[in-house]
Design an enzyme around this catalytic site. Sequence first.
Site, PDB file in Angstrom:
ATOM      1  N   VAL A  15       0.835  -1.209   0.000  1.00  0.00           N
ATOM      2  CA  VAL A  15       0.000   0.000   0.000  1.00  0.00           C
ATOM      3  C   VAL A  15       0.872   1.263   0.000  1.00  0.00           C
ATOM      4  O   VAL A  15       0.631   2.200  -0.771  1.00  0.00           O
ATOM      5  CB  VAL A  15      -0.963   0.004   1.210  1.00  0.00           C
ATOM      6  CG1 VAL A  15      -1.840   1.247   1.182  1.00  0.00           C
ATOM      7  CG2 VAL A  15      -1.829  -1.256   1.210  1.00  0.00           C
ATOM      8  N   LYS A 205     -12.763  -5.301  10.172  1.00  0.00           N
ATOM      9  CA  LYS A 205     -13.478  -4.317   9.344  1.00  0.00           C
ATOM     10  C   LYS A 205     -14.906  -4.118   9.845  1.00  0.00           C
ATOM     11  O   LYS A 205     -15.431  -3.001   9.824  1.00  0.00           O
ATOM     12  CB  LYS A 205     -13.460  -4.772   7.882  1.00  0.00           C
ATOM     13  CG  LYS A 205     -12.067  -4.650   7.265  1.00  0.00           C
ATOM     14  CD  LYS A 205     -11.967  -5.402   5.959  1.00  0.00           C
ATOM     15  CE  LYS A 205     -10.625  -5.169   5.284  1.00  0.00           C
ATOM     16  NZ  LYS A 205     -10.328  -6.163   4.238  1.00  0.00           N
ATOM     17  N   GLY A 306      -5.273  -4.637  -2.800  1.00  0.00           N
ATOM     18  CA  GLY A 306      -4.252  -4.412  -3.825  1.00  0.00           C
ATOM     19  C   GLY A 306      -3.678  -3.015  -3.699  1.00  0.00           C
ATOM     20  O   GLY A 306      -4.282  -2.127  -3.079  1.00  0.00           O
TER      21      GLY A 306
HETATM   22  P1  NAP Z   1       3.175  -4.815   3.591  1.00  0.00           P
HETATM   23  O1  NAP Z   1       3.288  -4.962   2.124  1.00  0.00           O
HETATM   24  O2  NAP Z   1       3.606  -5.958   4.459  1.00  0.00           O
HETATM   25  O3  NAP Z   1       3.977  -3.500   4.000  1.00  0.00           O
HETATM   26  C1  NAP Z   1       4.215  -3.150   5.327  1.00  0.00           C
HETATM   27  C2  NAP Z   1       5.258  -2.051   5.344  1.00  0.00           C
HETATM   28  O4  NAP Z   1       5.422  -1.606   6.677  1.00  0.00           O
HETATM   29  C3  NAP Z   1       6.630  -2.505   4.856  1.00  0.00           C
HETATM   30  O5  NAP Z   1       7.230  -1.469   4.137  1.00  0.00           O
HETATM   31  C4  NAP Z   1       7.396  -2.763   6.156  1.00  0.00           C
HETATM   32  O6  NAP Z   1       8.787  -2.510   6.038  1.00  0.00           O
HETATM   33  C5  NAP Z   1       6.802  -1.711   7.062  1.00  0.00           C
HETATM   34  N1  NAP Z   1       6.811  -2.104   8.467  1.00  0.00           N
HETATM   35  C6  NAP Z   1       6.137  -3.121   9.045  1.00  0.00           C
HETATM   36  N2  NAP Z   1       6.386  -3.155  10.363  1.00  0.00           N
HETATM   37  C7  NAP Z   1       7.246  -2.138  10.614  1.00  0.00           C
HETATM   38  C8  NAP Z   1       7.895  -1.648  11.787  1.00  0.00           C
HETATM   39  N3  NAP Z   1       7.678  -2.227  12.979  1.00  0.00           N
HETATM   40  N4  NAP Z   1       8.690  -0.596  11.678  1.00  0.00           N
HETATM   41  C9  NAP Z   1       8.903   0.000  10.476  1.00  0.00           C
HETATM   42  N5  NAP Z   1       8.320  -0.395   9.331  1.00  0.00           N
HETATM   43  C10 NAP Z   1       7.497  -1.470   9.411  1.00  0.00           C
HETATM   44  O7  NAP Z   1       1.674  -4.497   4.020  1.00  0.00           O
HETATM   45  P2  NAP Z   1       0.528  -3.829   3.137  1.00  0.00           P
HETATM   46  O8  NAP Z   1      -0.189  -4.877   2.379  1.00  0.00           O
HETATM   47  O9  NAP Z   1       1.074  -2.656   2.432  1.00  0.00           O
HETATM   48  O10 NAP Z   1      -0.479  -3.366   4.289  1.00  0.00           O
HETATM   49  C11 NAP Z   1      -0.208  -2.254   5.075  1.00  0.00           C
HETATM   50  C12 NAP Z   1      -1.433  -1.876   5.892  1.00  0.00           C
HETATM   51  O11 NAP Z   1      -2.519  -1.598   4.999  1.00  0.00           O
HETATM   52  C13 NAP Z   1      -1.953  -2.988   6.809  1.00  0.00           C
HETATM   53  O12 NAP Z   1      -2.543  -2.394   7.947  1.00  0.00           O
HETATM   54  C14 NAP Z   1      -3.039  -3.661   5.972  1.00  0.00           C
HETATM   55  O13 NAP Z   1      -4.016  -4.310   6.756  1.00  0.00           O
HETATM   56  C15 NAP Z   1      -3.618  -2.448   5.289  1.00  0.00           C
HETATM   57  N6  NAP Z   1      -4.319  -2.714   4.039  1.00  0.00           N
HETATM   58  C16 NAP Z   1      -3.741  -3.459   3.073  1.00  0.00           C
HETATM   59  C17 NAP Z   1      -4.392  -3.670   1.876  1.00  0.00           C
HETATM   60  C18 NAP Z   1      -3.803  -4.493   0.764  1.00  0.00           C
HETATM   61  O14 NAP Z   1      -4.502  -4.723  -0.234  1.00  0.00           O
HETATM   62  N7  NAP Z   1      -2.562  -4.935   0.869  1.00  0.00           N
HETATM   63  C19 NAP Z   1      -5.652  -3.101   1.680  1.00  0.00           C
HETATM   64  C20 NAP Z   1      -6.220  -2.323   2.698  1.00  0.00           C
HETATM   65  C21 NAP Z   1      -5.542  -2.132   3.867  1.00  0.00           C
HETATM   66  P3  NAP Z   1       9.717  -3.380   5.050  1.00  0.00           P
HETATM   67  O15 NAP Z   1       9.281  -2.997   3.666  1.00  0.00           O
HETATM   68  O16 NAP Z   1      11.092  -2.908   5.353  1.00  0.00           O
HETATM   69  O17 NAP Z   1       9.436  -4.809   5.366  1.00  0.00           O
HETATM   70  N1  HSE Z   2      -6.129  -8.564   3.098  1.00  0.00           N
HETATM   71  C1  HSE Z   2      -7.197  -7.657   2.881  1.00  0.00           C
HETATM   72  C2  HSE Z   2      -8.210  -8.295   1.944  1.00  0.00           C
HETATM   73  C3  HSE Z   2      -6.666  -6.395   2.280  1.00  0.00           C
HETATM   74  O1  HSE Z   2      -7.889  -9.306   1.319  1.00  0.00           O
HETATM   75  O2  HSE Z   2      -9.323  -7.786   1.858  1.00  0.00           O
HETATM   76  C4  HSE Z   2      -7.712  -5.319   2.139  1.00  0.00           C
HETATM   77  O3  HSE Z   2      -8.114  -4.827   3.380  1.00  0.00           O
END
Ligand code: NAP
Ligand code: HSE
Length: 441
Positions: A15, A205, A306
């Site tokens: 994200v 959610k 995504g």
């Molecule tokens: P992700 O790809 O795992 O990215 C997490 C990022 O946070 C990485 O850059 C990681 O660093 C960094 N990070 C994690 N823990 C940390 C810490 N303790 N200190 C410093 N940096 C830290 O996760 P994501 O999918 O982007 O999701 C991020 C958030 O958005 C979550 O809360 C998730 O529930 C929410 N979300 C995600 C989606 C989706 O579709 N993916 C949709 C809606 C909401 P590194 O890169 O160095 O590992």
């Molecule tokens: N892991 C979550 C999903 C990301 O699949 O809906 C979006 O919040």
Amino acid sequence: MSKPIRFALLGCGTVGGGVAELVARDGTYLARRIGAPLELAHVLVRDLGKVRRDVPASLVTTDAERVLSDPSVDVVVEVMGGEEPAGSYLERALRAGKSVVTANKALLAVRAPSLLAAANEHHADLAFEASVGGAIPIVRALRDHLVSDWVRSLRGIVNGTCNYILTRMRDEGASFTEVLRAAQELGYAEAEPSLDVDGHDAAHKLCVLALLAFGAVVRPDEVPTEGIRAIEPIDLRFAARFGYAIKHLAVGRETRGEGGPLLDLRVHPALVPARAPLASVDGVLNAIALEAEGAGAQVLVGRGAGALPTAVSVVADLVDVARARRAGVSGLLTEGLDVARRPLAPARAQEAIWYLRMRVLDRPGVLAQIAGALGQSSVSIEQMVQEGGSGRRASDSDDDETRVIVMLTHSASERDVRAALTVIDALAFVRAPSLALRVEQ
Ligand code: NAP
Ligand code: HSE
């Protein structure tokens, strides 16, 4: 144009990378809409060695203190995930009067009341559009648009990973493990994918939705939660034969209890009539169907997970809070939002029609014993189908002796259905734990 609005990005993964991409791509346009340029101040990550596009390397740091203590930062955008240290970082930012944008539903589900209190106390904005429904503007719909109405019920497909897995299992007969891996590669799944497939992400959610729709503070451990691990391609096939789709749902509705209104909140897979709007919401799409007193029914549909769909919602929030800072009116987004604990309906007393699937050995008297056990618990059968036998296997994993029995019941409480299945699953001819899914009309 006013002086730049400086923002820190906590996390730069799926994200966060999308947010950096959108701000880099559309910075000039966003500056015009805000009345001030957006300036990326810091990017907090865990691993300095990873390549990050759209982010100057000089801004990337693992030093949280440096980021949080910088007085020039106006807005903290949290896209790192997890309850801690994200929760402490955001409390600190709000208490320093900085506005916060977060996509972190796991954090909001348990800490929203204290984060809202900190935001209100320090006249800072707390924006969380991306926490539910990815690109769907459901938070705005509930927080802003329906401020003039009362929501009575909601049903949502709010986990993109579950919906993607169920869709591909139905369309391709693909295996659960194979499709989950694809969802991870596409950036849909949580860092810990059991949050998705065991239903906890949807429960997080639902807690956020309950806050906005019903003003209810609910802990995720209070929401009866089931995931999709027990669903097999055969269930999707049988459901279609009965005229239904199987969807993983988050459900919230006001019901009447003896002592007054109660809130019925649940997360589980369910059969949805094929003609219902939610039945055709496939793949990574999410949808939330609302029923409000004045507005009536409405359904919001869009990509639920995504990088870019989620980043679109994060950047929309960033623009909102940046605009408010430029105008000197931060803190209005959630001001006056009334939230309180509300009594919940006892989950197992709620009645529904049920889809039951059993795997049994083909022996005389089997059906009579199953019907007897259901009858003992006051569960009556509406229709029934049996598969297998005559050299045909119900599914690849079954042997020649196994029959799959599937039925729809008349309306019955979960307590009665579970009691009957406990008896049935103890019978010697039953080959595997039975499955019970609600039918959501
Ligand atoms: P992700 O790809 O795992 O990215 C997490 C990022 O946070 C990485 O850059 C990681 O660093 C960094 N990070 C994690 N823990 C940390 C810490 N303790 N200190 C410093 N940096 C830290 O996760 P994501 O999918 O982007 O999701 C991020 C958030 O958005 C979550 O809360 C998730 O529930 C929410 N979300 C995600 C989606 C989706 O579709 N993916 C949709 C809606 C909401 P590194 O890169 O160095 O590992
Ligand atoms: N892991 C979550 C999903 C990301 O699949 O809906 C979006 O919040």
